[in-house]
Design a protein around this motif. Structure first.
Motif, PDB file in Angstrom:
ATOM      1  N   GLU B 465     -16.696   7.039  -0.614  1.00  0.00           N
ATOM      2  CA  GLU B 465     -15.989   5.782  -0.359  1.00  0.00           C
ATOM      3  C   GLU B 465     -14.537   5.942  -0.769  1.00  0.00           C
ATOM      4  N   ALA B 466     -13.657   5.207  -0.119  1.00  0.00           N
ATOM      5  CA  ALA B 466     -12.255   5.196  -0.538  1.00  0.00           C
ATOM      6  C   ALA B 466     -11.657   3.846  -0.180  1.00  0.00           C
ATOM      7  N   ALA B 467     -10.643   3.457  -0.912  1.00  0.00           N
ATOM      8  CA  ALA B 467      -9.915   2.215  -0.620  1.00  0.00           C
ATOM      9  C   ALA B 467      -8.431   2.551  -0.621  1.00  0.00           C
ATOM     10  N   THR B 469      -4.664   0.887  -0.121  1.00  0.00           N
ATOM     11  CA  THR B 469      -3.904  -0.357   0.001  1.00  0.00           C
ATOM     12  C   THR B 469      -2.619  -0.111   0.782  1.00  0.00           C
ATOM     13  N   THR B 485      -6.082  -4.065   1.620  1.00  0.00           N
ATOM     14  CA  THR B 485      -6.780  -2.862   1.165  1.00  0.00           C
ATOM     15  C   THR B 485      -7.837  -2.473   2.191  1.00  0.00           C
ATOM     16  N   LEU B 486      -7.636  -1.300   2.765  1.00  0.00           N
ATOM     17  CA  LEU B 486      -8.553  -0.792   3.779  1.00  0.00           C
ATOM     18  C   LEU B 486      -9.684  -0.054   3.084  1.00  0.00           C
ATOM     19  N   LYS B 487     -10.925  -0.515   3.344  1.00  0.00           N
ATOM     20  CA  LYS B 487     -12.082   0.142   2.704  1.00  0.00           C
ATOM     21  C   LYS B 487     -12.804   1.015   3.714  1.00  0.00           C
ATOM     22  N   VAL B 488     -13.019   2.249   3.316  1.00  0.00           N
ATOM     23  CA  VAL B 488     -13.662   3.184   4.237  1.00  0.00           C
ATOM     24  C   VAL B 488     -14.845   3.875   3.554  1.00  0.00           C
ATOM     25  N   ALA B 489     -15.761   4.363   4.389  1.00  0.00           N
ATOM     26  CA  ALA B 489     -16.901   5.133   3.875  1.00  0.00           C
ATOM     27  C   ALA B 489     -17.188   6.287   4.819  1.00  0.00           C
ATOM     28  N   ASP B 510     -18.780  -3.968   2.824  1.00  0.00           N
ATOM     29  CA  ASP B 510     -17.581  -4.649   3.345  1.00  0.00           C
ATOM     30  C   ASP B 510     -16.522  -3.637   3.766  1.00  0.00           C
ATOM     31  N   TYR B 511     -16.971  -2.558   4.374  1.00  0.00           N
ATOM     32  CA  TYR B 511     -16.039  -1.533   4.848  1.00  0.00           C
ATOM     33  C   TYR B 511     -15.353  -1.981   6.129  1.00  0.00           C
ATOM     34  N   HIS B 512     -14.176  -1.352   6.389  1.00  0.00           N
ATOM     35  CA  HIS B 512     -13.499  -1.562   7.668  1.00  0.00           C
ATOM     36  C   HIS B 512     -13.795  -0.438   8.642  1.00  0.00           C
TER      37      HIS B 512
END
Lengths: 153, 591
Positions: B465-467, B469, B485-489, B510-512
């Protein structure tokens, strides 16, 4: 009148739970009530237990008392393991096949009887032995075998 | 766990309590033959190849499943052990179709290698040879159960690594076969064609559906214009497939393919860069619709669409999430659609004469090219797909000395690539490439990671996971993303994909943006890559991939000069009319 396959699975899950350890119990109920385990029941069991269809199929394939094909109203299971064979199971097999006009693994055209061979059923001391539905018949002779078959509905 | 003392072949060794005899022997540098054991899988202990003698024990112990105990005295090559192993091998060989020269795995077969090592020259258990029985022809995978030794590595792979579980032992005792639900074809069950079973099969019971012959025919046909594309992971696997040490070999690969008589040698990396442009814009467009327009019909998180095994998996298992999947075709299929349109125009060649061949680390790509949607050029966009292994066989057949060949460069128009494209071959690579470009599009600045290396999405952890901003100052038109803040997995291996998808479906995630690769390690661990595979091998290939990225002049997809030319001359704009016609697709629900 049988319950529909989904209903059987639903009721069996209520009774035995939906863990992997319940699979054989559930399959036994289906097999007992319908005489076999249809494809739609396999899918229903897999869904209920949360495993793949292939896994349930694999379990069914392990047990010779389970079938995925419709079978006759009665099932004759003839033991062909070594003790029964030494005591003449081959002659009994030939007698049944001649009497019914079918080979082992088949069902009579009228759907009355399915003939199967099986591994040891634990009646070595009383060989040769068959199971007719859930009833064992032991120390068989050809004449006795013909009499048993004649008595089946 | 404390250490304990055990004696292996007369030498006292201190090992961790609780490990197996096999592991203890490994730390002591003593090699034990194995077959059903695989470092990626649970223990089965069914083949009995690893039998060892433990002093004071009545029977031999199965080294792969037996834990060490204090003061254990183990003999791994005593007379009794060697005799037992030879018997086990002979019994395995007796029920194996020993037709080695005709087998895809000849000289790369664990059973053959063990037979050779144990000097099995005759076999008193051999009855009549098992007839060959090709029981399966699916687009990507073939099965020949006459070569199967029932080790169940494929079964464990399908269930444990991929959570697919379409193959299982069926039957009992000597009549067991590895089969499917109702003994159907792999085409008719939810098999993803990922080929992870293929690269873990110790023999040739599972192998790719080969297209080497028709590709040679196309090369030999003077009326055909043969175009090859090579996927990112192939360049870090090919040397290994040719028996050389693991290393990147891009220049040699290009030279070898050209040496085979191929008309144009081009790069899937080029369309990997194109995928990033299209997919990056698609992500930004989805975010804008959701965040600015409040459009609730826009599906987020968006999910990557490069991995055809993953696509088939979601089509079977999570059809309700298909609108989350990017509409971008995979780089292979973008390349195919452009080869017979854009490239045909550039080269002045009739597209009907083009034979489009792709070299992939993948068996599912063979399935993907057969999808009826993949004919947007007016022809079949990709005609043939060869695995890394099949390419190696062709290079061998052509008598090319890969080790000595002089490096060459890709041909033009669709041959330029960037570091961002190369890392598509590793898990996390698509995410990293997309972030390098998307961040810059919306903010006008480079992504603030040292050397553009986005470390949080790299590595072999199953789910990463990474976030990130966004800065307060954004490029014109993208102010809505200021401070967001863009949330990715990132997940690799379908068992990990399943964990993520269950979270998305339940609303827990709640990923983008999510990247999924069907194969452990990403494409570098793909079902078309060299055999064997292990965590160490995948790690080495990963290092090669990132070394190639670091060595390239351009590191960001949008910097690729030929991509810029493609948009200027042909596509006009990302997500434009032409892009939609050629580069985007749709998915279907499968049972």
């Amino acid at each position: 009148m049988s319950r529909n396959p989904q209903k059987i699975v639903f009721d069996a899950v209520a009774k035995y739970g939906s863990g992997r350890e319940a699979v054989v119990q559930i399959l036994t109920e289906i097999n007992r009530e319908l005489g076999y385990i249809p494809e739609e029941s396999i899918v229903a069991v897999a869904d209920a237990v949360g495993v793949s269809n292939a896994e349930i199929y694999s379990v069914i394939s392990f047990y010779s008392f389970f079938s995925t094909e419709p079978r006759g109203r009665n099932i004759i299971r003839l033991c062909t393991t070594i003790s029964c064979e030494m005591k003449g199971s081959r002659e009994i097999l030939e007698t049944i096949e001649a009497e019914l006009g079918i080979k082992a693994g088949a069902t009579t055209p009228d759907g009355r009887i399915t003939l199967e061979t099986t591994s040891c059923i634990g009646l070595c001391d009383q060989a040769p032995a068959i199971l007719v539905n859930d009833t064992p018949h032991t120390r068989l002779t050809p004449d006795e075998t013909r009499r048993i078959i004649a008595g089946l509905e | 766990m404390p250490n304990i003392s055990v004696k292996i072949n007369g030498t006292l060794t201190s090992v961790r309590e609780g490990i197996t005899i096999l592991e203890a022997c490994g730390t002591a540098g003593v090699e034990i033959p194995t077959l059903c054991y695989h470092p990626d899988l649970s223990l089965a202990g069914n083949c009995r190849m690893c039998l060892v003698e433990v002093e004071g024990w009545r029977t031999l112990a199965i080294a792969c499943v037996t834990p060490v105990i204090p003061n254990m005295v183990v003999n791994t090559h005593s007379k009794k052990v060697r005799h037992a192993r030879r018997t086990v091998l002979k019994l395995l060989l007796a029920s194996h179709n020993v037709n080695c020269p005709e087998c895809e795995r000849n000289k790369n077969c664990e059973l053959q290698e063990l037979a050779e090592k144990h000097n099995i020259t005759s076999n008193e258990y051999q009855t009549s040879p098992k007839p060959e029985s090709i029981e399966e022809v699916s687009p990507g995978i073939m099965r020949d159960n006459s070569r199967c030794i029932m080790c169940t590595r494929c079964v464990r792979t399908c269930e444990e690594l991929q959570s697919v579980a379409v193959i299982k032992p069926v039957g009992r005792s000597s009549s067991v076969t590895i089969s499917t639900f109702m003994d159907r074809s792999l085409n008719d069950v939810p098999c993803t064609q990922c080929g992870q079973c293929v690269i873990r099969c110790p023999t040739g019971a599972l192998f790719e559906t080969s297209e080497v012959r028709p590709v040679w025919e196309a090369i030999e046909n003077p009326d055909k214009f043969v175009v090859f594309q090579t996927a990112p992971a192939v360049r870090v696997g090919l040397a290994e497939a040719l028996g050389l040490p693991i290393d990147r070999s891009t220049g040699q690969m290009v030279a070898a393919i050209r040496g085979m008589g191929v008309d144009r040698v081009l790069d899937t990396d080029f369309t990997a860069d194109l995928t990033i442009i299209e997919e990056g814009h698609e992500l930004i467009s989805r975010l804008k619709s959701a965040l600015v327009d409040g459009d609730e019909s826009v599906a987020l998180p968006m999910m990557t669409s490069c991995s055809p095994g993953w696509i088939k998996f979601i089509e079977h298992k999570y059809p309700e999430l298909l609108s989350n999947v990017s509409t971008c075709k995979s780089p292979q299929q973008m390349f195919g659609a452009l080869a017979k349109t854009y490239l045909a125009g550039k080269e002045g060649i009739d597209p009907a004469k083009i034979v489009s061949v792709s070299i992939m680390p993948c068996t599912a790509k063979k399935f993907e090219k057969e999808r009826p949607e993949m004919r947007d050029s007016g022809y079949k966009d990709v005609d043939y797909v060869l695995t890394t292994r099949e390419l190696a066989r062709m290079i061998d057949e052509a008598g090319i000395d890969f080790e000595k060949i002089t490096e060459e460069k890709f041909d033009r128009w669709m041959g330029d690539s960037t570091g961002a494209a190369v890392i598509f071959g590793a898990t996390g690579g698509v995410m990293e490439a997309a972030l390098r470009t998307a961040y810059e599009i919306v903010s006008g600045q480079e992504i603030p990671f040292d050397g553009l290396n986005i470390e949080p999405v790299r590595g072999m952890e199953g789910i990463k996971e990474a976030a990130i901003t966004m800065p307060e100052r954004m490029a014109t038109g993208f102010e809505f993303l200021a401070g967001v803040t863009l949330k990715v997995a990132v997940a690799h291996g379908l068992a990990n994909a399943k964990i993520l998808m269950d979270k998305v479906r339940s609303g827990e995630a709640d990923y983008h943006f999510i990247e999924i690769m069907a194969c452990p390690g990403g494409c570098l661990g793909g079902g078309g890559q060299p055999i064997p595979t292990s965590p160490e091998i995948r790690q080495k290939r990963t290092e090669s991939i990132y070394a190639e990225d670091a060595a390239l002049h351009f590191r960001k997809s949008h910097a690729n000069p030929e991509i810029q030319l493609l948009y200027a001359e042909f596509l006009k704009e990302p997500l434009g009319h032409k892009s939609h016609e050629l580069l985007h697709t749709h998915y279907i629900k499968r049972d």
